[in-house]
Design an enzyme around this catalytic site. Sequence first.
Site, PDB file in Angstrom:
ATOM      1  N   THR A   1      47.414  32.791  39.338  1.00 32.35           N
ATOM      2  CA  THR A   1      47.459  34.247  39.068  1.00 32.35           C
ATOM      3  C   THR A   1      48.840  34.575  38.489  1.00 32.35           C
ATOM      4  OG1 THR A   1      48.021  34.648  41.385  1.00 32.35           O
ATOM      5  CG2 THR A   1      45.724  34.935  40.760  1.00 32.35           C
TER       6      THR A   1
ATOM      7  N   THR B   1      47.461  35.555  47.282  1.00 35.13           N
ATOM      8  CA  THR B   1      46.872  34.417  47.968  1.00 35.13           C
ATOM      9  C   THR B   1      47.451  33.059  47.662  1.00 35.13           C
ATOM     10  OG1 THR B   1      44.755  35.495  48.034  1.00 35.13           O
ATOM     11  CG2 THR B   1      44.737  33.148  48.325  1.00 35.13           C
TER      12      THR B   1
ATOM     13  N   GLU C   1      57.754  34.713  43.253  1.00 41.49           N
ATOM     14  CA  GLU C   1      57.776  35.772  42.245  1.00 41.49           C
ATOM     15  C   GLU C   1      59.196  36.191  41.892  1.00 41.49           C
ATOM     16  OE1 GLU C   1      53.490  37.788  43.044  1.00 41.49           O
ATOM     17  OE2 GLU C   1      55.249  38.584  44.064  1.00 41.49           O
TER      18      GLU C   1
ATOM     19  N   THR D   1      46.906  48.658  40.760  1.00 39.14           N
ATOM     20  CA  THR D   1      45.578  48.480  41.357  1.00 39.14           C
ATOM     21  C   THR D   1      44.512  48.734  40.312  1.00 39.14           C
ATOM     22  OG1 THR D   1      45.991  50.696  42.212  1.00 39.14           O
ATOM     23  CG2 THR D   1      45.860  48.914  43.783  1.00 39.14           C
TER      24      THR D   1
END
Lengths: 439, 439
Positions: free
Chosen positions: B160, B198, B304, B439
């Site tokens: 991701t 995740t 990140e 979102t």
Amino acid sequence: MINEGDISKGFIGTIKPIDGGICAVSNIKAAGIRDGKYGVSLILCEDCDVAGVFTSNKVTAAPVEYTRKTIENGRFSGIIANSGNANCFTGNQGVLDCEEMADITSKLLKIPNTEIATASTGVIGRKMPMDMIKKLIKEVSENIENSKNASINAAKAIMTTDTVYKESAVEVTLNNGEKVKIGGICKGTGMIAPNMGTMLCFIATDAIANQKTLKIALKKAVDDSFNMVIVDGDESTNDTVLLFSNGDSNNSIVLNEEDNIQKIEKRDTDDNLNYAIDSIDENFQEGLNILCKDLAKQMAKDGEGATKFLEVEVNGARTIGEAQIASKSVVKSSLVKTAIFGGDPNWGRIIAAIGYSGANMDLEDFSIAVSSGKELVNLVINGEVLAFEGTEYLEDAEKIMKAKEIKVIIDLKEGNGNATAYGCDLTYDYVKINAEYTT
Amino acid sequence: MINEGDISKGFIGTIKPIDGGICAVSNIKAAGIRDGKYGVSLILCEDCDVAGVFTSNKVTAAPVEYTRKTIENGRFSGIIANSGNANCFTGNQGVLDCEEMADITSKLLKIPNTEIATASTGVIGRKMPMDMIKKLIKEVSENIENSKNASINAAKAIMTTDTVYKESAVEVTLNNGEKVKIGGICKGTGMIAPNMGTMLCFIATDAIANQKTLKIALKKAVDDSFNMVIVDGDESTNDTVLLFSNGDSNNSIVLNEEDNIQKIEKRDTDDNLNYAIDSIDENFQEGLNILCKDLAKQMAKDGEGATKFLEVEVNGARTIGEAQIASKSVVKSSLVKTAIFGGDPNWGRIIAAIGYSGANMDLEDFSIAVSSGKELVNLVINGEVLAFEGTEYLEDAEKIMKAKEIKVIIDLKEGNGNATAYGCDLTYDYVKINAEYTT
């Protein structure tokens, strides 16, 4: 700084915000002065009762241990505090420096050195610049007075990375109709500032209360306020909160003296806080709570690099303890904090932070709303997601997230435990401040 | 990716890094394909034993529950995983989507749908784009093979916010001289990626081992690796680690079969992990540990926004548990993480993070050193501070802090508990990635 919304409905009329900070309380004298990155504050309050709450970090600075011992017998006449150096990891010299700060103040003001506490905030692991500190102590001791400006100066002199000074004061009408005042100053930009920059808070009252009574009231107020503020989750080596009373109002805060004094005397551990709490005037306790929450919010709003204030109210947790860990887990989450910075109503991150907090919850039955104070939007109701992509709910929530102060309201529907935690967003400036601050 | 330093002295020679990722294990077939922000990976391993470790977050995504149930009976033939959507907060439709993913795979590959697990990672709170997912499943099922490239493609398709794909493989010489292989792929940029992005990890071995044996070995390895990685302290709703064995090597990892099989069978809770752990071949366990640590480090390095890898080794804690909480407290601290970003050898922040972790320590007697792998500098020895301002120690430490990989070594001198935690710095880019992810 306190507005009506901060005061619980039942207490409107009995608790009134007033001016003057710590000097709102009669006969409390203060002074503060800065020279470059160093500052010294002096609070004088001859012959007070006193209680303190200190950092629970196992690593503590010299002034924390010094002040803990100094106030042990409950007698207190003042505190001398400095900013710019935390006097932490300074070995035995650090203790000697605390003693010297108290000694000099004692001689200059002719009060027993055994009644003078000390506090420090700033860089750790460096020796105290005692020549500078001594010079500043001499200067502040010549300027102490009971005035609005004196409170402000004292609040300013203990600032480190704080961008605004912080003070608050209330007048409380006790159960019996008599009035007492509570006033305080504090510094801190969250649970901790860079390099263990510390939260310091000094609160005075003219109520009559001995050390044990003050300890109970202070512990209760701190649990609901300073202990619910999280900027980055780190905890300082220097955190110190003192509450002292000079009794000038001639009004005791202990209800039905006889029985309750006994009850308070019997309570001697932090664990049985609730044993004696109902011996204390409810209005006084609420006034102290509100004052501490007001100062706590001022700290959260001044969080390092913060652009937004975040309040997370968890209702319906199985217990108060679970409501506390759940609300703190949300304000502490880096993912929630960055979402707040980005103006993103990312309730998934919020509910996930509750999920790993340890609080009981049922994914099929919880509610989340966000509010700007003026408007409120439901995102999830009783487990049903309203704020899907493309819905008005999500659009409205995005508007609310643009506000400077954002409140998240969660109902876990597991019981009657409620708690509110305070925090701020995580920004580029937080990283900048803390990455560029050198030892 | 594993270098000799990662392998404990006693195991050099018995554990050898090899190429091929998950396909280093014979008869493990893989494929992966991406289309825009969506990806699908398929791992095929007909008729395996399997064990899994899942997120401890009370909020879990549909595929976590689906896979937990699917592997309950220990039989396993493959996993179909997607990136781009986490299938979390998707209600009953989410469960149906897991079933459909397994069904389609089952039909295309003619294996029982009850032996196909699913996993998802990506945005939460959105419905699965099943048309896209179905199209991708069809494509991957036509491309499965046992090859280096197949492992890489599978590792890539589950990424991701990952910036690099992650795989590792080892060959282990068992106690009896026989050889087995272990290979795995994973994705994740820390304990959690944005929006609960995740950690997923799939590990295959050709050793013979039933579900209970695999569970013990996996739990032990995960505790020392993935559970010791912290990027931001948030914990995902989707975390899934699977270990499966096809027995192709014909070598069991259970020592002295008779007794130990009974011992393993009797162990049925996570709490008594150590009860049966010495029934398992020590070299296999160490090989699995090293493989998981290697993948865990790859995740921490890909944290990140990370520019630096941080390893914190705590020795001499009172217990292993205390060493774990102390080392994790340091890698989790925002103040430490920003100091690492800023290249500041701020040991005060480090020791304060241990102070509030709950681990026992004595301020008068601890040691801290920092190392770049090549050079090591002592900052504090036996409670004596060496790295004061203006000292060579501090100057040398500042040089070390410029390295890309920094190791902090702490000795608490309280007992024999040792542990190592893995993390990274906190940077402007972490804030950017997480504030701008919508979102």
